[in-house]
Design an enzyme around this catalytic site. Structure first.
Site, short mmCIF file in Angstrom:
data_model
loop_
_atom_site.label_atom_id
_atom_site.label_comp_id
_atom_site.label_asym_id
_atom_site.label_seq_id
_atom_site.Cartn_x
_atom_site.Cartn_y
_atom_site.Cartn_z
N ILE A 262 35.24 27.67 -127.60
CA ILE A 262 34.12 27.61 -128.56
C ILE A 262 33.40 26.27 -128.43
O ILE A 262 32.16 26.19 -128.50
CB ILE A 262 34.62 27.82 -130.01
CG1 ILE A 262 35.39 29.14 -130.09
CG2 ILE A 262 33.45 27.84 -130.99
CD1 ILE A 262 36.12 29.37 -131.39
N PHE B 100 36.87 20.48 -132.92
CA PHE B 100 37.47 21.75 -132.48
C PHE B 100 38.92 21.58 -132.03
O PHE B 100 39.71 22.50 -132.16
CB PHE B 100 36.73 22.29 -131.23
CG PHE B 100 35.35 22.79 -131.49
CD1 PHE B 100 35.13 24.04 -132.03
CD2 PHE B 100 34.25 22.02 -131.14
CE1 PHE B 100 33.85 24.52 -132.25
CE2 PHE B 100 32.96 22.49 -131.34
CZ PHE B 100 32.76 23.74 -131.90
N SER C 49 39.54 28.72 -139.77
CA SER C 49 39.86 30.09 -139.37
C SER C 49 40.03 30.97 -140.59
O SER C 49 40.47 30.51 -141.65
CB SER C 49 41.16 30.06 -138.57
OG SER C 49 41.67 31.36 -138.43
N TYR D 17 50.58 27.78 -137.28
CA TYR D 17 49.19 27.54 -136.82
C TYR D 17 48.23 27.68 -138.00
O TYR D 17 47.40 26.81 -138.26
CB TYR D 17 48.81 28.54 -135.71
CG TYR D 17 47.32 28.78 -135.65
CD1 TYR D 17 46.47 27.81 -135.11
CD2 TYR D 17 46.73 29.94 -136.19
CE1 TYR D 17 45.09 27.99 -135.11
CE2 TYR D 17 45.37 30.12 -136.20
CZ TYR D 17 44.55 29.15 -135.65
OH TYR D 17 43.20 29.33 -135.68
N LYS E 35 45.63 24.89 -140.29
CA LYS E 35 44.21 25.00 -140.67
C LYS E 35 44.06 24.80 -142.18
O LYS E 35 43.13 24.14 -142.63
CB LYS E 35 43.65 26.37 -140.26
CG LYS E 35 43.53 26.56 -138.75
CD LYS E 35 42.50 25.63 -138.15
CE LYS E 35 42.48 25.66 -136.64
NZ LYS E 35 41.67 24.61 -136.03
N PHE F 278 36.22 34.26 -137.63
CA PHE F 278 37.03 35.46 -137.51
C PHE F 278 37.46 35.54 -136.04
O PHE F 278 38.09 34.61 -135.58
CB PHE F 278 36.28 36.66 -138.13
CG PHE F 278 36.40 36.58 -139.64
CD1 PHE F 278 35.75 35.56 -140.35
CD2 PHE F 278 37.23 37.41 -140.34
CE1 PHE F 278 35.92 35.40 -141.73
CE2 PHE F 278 37.42 37.27 -141.72
CZ PHE F 278 36.77 36.26 -142.40
N VAL G 79 50.05 46.97 -127.38
CA VAL G 79 49.36 47.06 -128.67
C VAL G 79 50.41 46.81 -129.76
O VAL G 79 51.39 47.56 -129.86
CB VAL G 79 48.69 48.44 -128.85
CG1 VAL G 79 48.13 48.59 -130.27
CG2 VAL G 79 47.59 48.64 -127.82
N ARG H 131 40.23 43.83 -136.90
CA ARG H 131 39.71 42.46 -136.87
C ARG H 131 38.18 42.49 -136.79
O ARG H 131 37.58 43.50 -136.40
CB ARG H 131 40.21 41.74 -135.61
CG ARG H 131 41.69 41.48 -135.56
CD ARG H 131 42.09 40.40 -136.53
NE ARG H 131 43.52 40.10 -136.45
CZ ARG H 131 44.47 40.76 -137.10
NH1 ARG H 131 44.16 41.79 -137.87
NH2 ARG H 131 45.73 40.40 -136.99
N ARG I 12 53.56 42.41 -134.27
CA ARG I 12 53.71 41.00 -133.91
C ARG I 12 53.89 40.18 -135.18
O ARG I 12 53.13 40.34 -136.13
CB ARG I 12 52.46 40.54 -133.15
CG ARG I 12 52.49 39.09 -132.72
CD ARG I 12 51.34 38.73 -131.82
NE ARG I 12 50.06 38.74 -132.51
CZ ARG I 12 48.91 38.33 -131.97
NH1 ARG I 12 48.90 37.91 -130.72
NH2 ARG I 12 47.79 38.36 -132.65
#
Ligand code: UD1
Length: 333
Positions: A11, A79, A123, A148, A152, A176, A214, A228, A292
């Site tokens: 990004i 970032f 996020s 993680y 944030k 997102f 998946v 998502r 997951r």
């Protein structure tokens, strides 16, 4: 000069190009832990300008603070951070040290340089498992499902505390799921660690991996797979330029503001695979495996606030996201 930490990342690099194309001077600080130095040359090709960069690890406080003597910053876009959800559960300290100490050093650099404007790469993970979609900024911040995500949340709290004493002003942009590549195909997602879905789909489509796993088809969603909000990385990048301009023009309503950045549409993993196959005319083999750890089932944004206050516009469709990602990958060996 605008300091962009992590400016060689996915990004970050798209944002650097957008800033330079809008006439801003930029310093990229990156340690290339999840990117390569060649990204600098690719950004230079797009902009037709030399890009200044410093190879610095943000947890090296001395090296970070030394930047104050060399450059005069007017804004910082931060970032640089680790972002692999699974790795963060296996090694939380790596995440807390890099993401939190890195931010603390960046803020101390700002104080040393007399720079007050911070844009923070946040996020939607700060919302945790939500009760109601689409998610607005007023949704409660919940305990994130991974270290993680927690970094944030903690970083936003640190920033908020610094804004409340008047040390800085800040905008947190809550992304997102950014996907896609630059329209020149010179930039894209080049992870050294593969964990996000798009690079993994591409690996399968190219025959580098046999199939995509998946993660779960038993969620309470349209087809059982997770939903998502995918958003083009160039749309995400343009929001940073707009957020910076809002700050510089003194238009902020509070010293700390947060905006969602999403396309406001939910796609399931199966829908994403199908659309990728259709748009690019390729096959993506997959196998359904277990859920997951740390995944939320269904999240997509209400990004009205960014549209209203940042005058942000979504320019790219899901088809353009998926086709640019694929075309970019075909340019790579
Ligand atoms: C998460 C965060 C996001 C953060 C990102 C950083 C949430 C809701 N989102 O994104 O804010 O910026 O991490 O990496 O917490 N999937 C598979 N197979 C795979 C890989 C992924 O089925 O091999 C599925 C996942 O279950 C998920 C979707 O694809 O439903 C997207 O996954 P991914 O690209 O890893 O991003 P998130 O986990 O949504």
């Amino acid at each position: 000069m605008i300091l962009v930490t992590g400016g060689a990342g996915y990004i970050g690099s798209h944002t650097v190009v957008d800033l330079i194309n809008n006439g801003y001077d930029v310093l990229v600080v990156d340690n290339f832990c999840n990117s390569t130095v060649s990204v600098i040359a690719d950004m230079e090709k797009i902009c037709g300008k030399t890009i200044l960069f410093e190879n610095i690890n943000l947890i090296d406080k001395e090296a970070v603070l030394a930047l104050a003597a060399k450059y005069k910053f007017t804004s910082v876009i931060h970032f640089a951070a680790y972002k692999a959800v699974k790795e963060s559960s296996d090694n939380p300290m790596k995440y807390y040290e890099n993401n939190i100490v890195g931010l603390m050093n960046v803020i101390q650099l700002m104080q040393k340089s007399g720079c007050k404007n911070l844009i923070f790469s946040s996020s939607c993970t700060v919302y945790g498992e939500v009760d109601k979609v689409p998610v607005k900024e007023s949704s409660p911040i919940q305990q994130p499902l991974s270290p993680y995500g927690n970094t944030k949340k903690i970083c936003e709290e640190i920033i908020r505390d610094m804004t409340s004493i008047g040390a800085i002003e800040a905008i947190a942009l809550r992304y997102f799921n950014p996907i896609g590549a630059h329209t020149t195909y010179l930039l894209g997602d080049n992870p050294q660690n593969f964990d996000n879905i798009m690079p993994l789909i591409i690996k399968v489509a190219k025959g580098i991996s046999s199939h995509l796993n998946v993660f779960g088809d038993d969620y309470n969603t349209v087809d059982g797979s997770c939903v998502r909000d995918y958003v083009h990385v160039m749309d995400i990048a343009s929001a940073h330029v707009k957020a910076m301009e809002r700050m510089r023009k003194g238009k902020m309503e509070k010293a700390f503001e947060a905006f969602n950045l999403g396309s406001e549409k939910g796609y399931s993993v199966f829908e994403l695979i199908k659309t990728f196959e259709k748009v690019n005319n390729v096959k993506v083999n997959f196998k359904v495996v277990g859920r997951r750890e740390g995944d939320v089932s269904n999240i997509y944004s209400d990004s009205t606030l960014a549209k209203e206050k940042l005058e942000w516009k979504i320019n790219f469709s899901i088809e353009e996201m998926l086709s640019s990602a694929w075309k970019r990958s075909l340019k790579q060996t």
